[in-house]
Design a protein around this motif. Structure first.
Motif, PDB file in Angstrom:
ATOM      1  N   ASP A 110       0.838  -1.196   0.000  1.00  0.00           N
ATOM      2  CA  ASP A 110       0.000   0.000   0.000  1.00  0.00           C
ATOM      3  C   ASP A 110       0.881   1.258   0.000  1.00  0.00           C
ATOM      4  N   LYS A 148      -0.036   4.418  -0.243  1.00  0.00           N
ATOM      5  CA  LYS A 148      -0.576   5.518   0.558  1.00  0.00           C
ATOM      6  C   LYS A 148      -0.096   5.415   2.002  1.00  0.00           C
ATOM      7  N   LYS A 199       3.605   6.318   2.141  1.00  0.00           N
ATOM      8  CA  LYS A 199       3.812   7.773   2.064  1.00  0.00           C
ATOM      9  C   LYS A 199       3.484   8.427   3.403  1.00  0.00           C
ATOM     10  N   LYS A 200       2.458   7.925   4.081  1.00  0.00           N
ATOM     11  CA  LYS A 200       2.083   8.464   5.390  1.00  0.00           C
ATOM     12  C   LYS A 200       3.218   8.277   6.398  1.00  0.00           C
TER      13      LYS A 200
END
Length: 218
Positions: free
Chosen positions: A142, A144, A147-148
């Motif tokens: 994942d 996303k 990146k978090k």
């Protein structure tokens, strides 16, 4: 049939990595607790238990190399194994930082803290969340979530900067605490570096999915 066995082996490799990640996180939490409560016995125990992390790390590497030798994977499957080896290295380093924090706790001993270590504890909390999210990003591929993780690293960097500034000020006001202030500075640095290694895991997820290297620290 061989393909099915290979994917089962890959799943086992992922589970081994997650187990190592949980061990490193638990060790880091225990070391911060030992520092906070001045529990030298707990700090010594953390140091003695570090051999478990080393064994788990070696087992992951051996298993990954065996998979490459037996299955001769290509493309994405090869990347999955290579990334597992790299992530294991980053997690093992995080476990090493837990030992370093434990050593600082031992060196400070029962001495009254020059200041409450709230920022240090906050740095651990964020780093722990990052590690859990990074492992989820790896398991789920994942981007996303990966990146978090990199975005959360900025919070650790900010806390690190605040902590160092406070310790520098305290060093001027209470020079008799120099040895302790030095150890607290080291501890803050260990946590900041641990968070950097978690960011490396997020970068490995990007490499796994995209096949390209990304620098998420900038």
């Amino acid at each position: 049939m061989l393909r099915e066995k290979f994917h089962l082996d890959l799943e086992e490799l992922i589970n081994m990595l997650v187990e190592l990640g949980q061990f490193a996180d638990n060790a880091l939490k225990a070391s911060i607790d030992a520092l906070d409560t001045k529990d030298v016995d707990k700090a010594i125990e953390i140091m003695e238990n570090d051999v478990k992390a080393d064994v788990m790390y070696e087992e992951i590497n051996d298993f990954a190399i065996l998979l490459i030798a037996k299955q001769q994977p290509v493309a994405i499957d090869l990347r999955r194994i290579i990334v597992a080896i790299k992530i294991a290295t980053d997690i093992e380093r995080i476990a090493d930082y837990a030992v370093n924090v434990a050593k600082s706790a031992i060196r400070i001993g029962n001495e009254t803290h020059v200041k409450p270590i709230e920022h240090v504890k906050e740095m651990y909390v964020v780093t722990s969340r990052m590690l859990q999210l990074a492992l989820e990003a790896y398991k789920e591929e994942d981007l996303k979530k990966a990146k978090k993780v990199a975005e959360m690293d900025d919070e650790v960097d900010s806390l690190y900067g605040q902590t160092i500034q406070e310790l520098l000020r305290l060093n001027q006001e209470k020079p008799e605490y120099l040895a302790q202030i030095t150890q607290l500075s080291f501890t803050s640095r260990y946590l900041e570096r641990a968070a950097d290694h978690v960011t490396n895991i997020a970068e490995s997820v990007f490499y796994l999915v995209k096949g390209l290297h990304y620098d998420l620290n900038n």
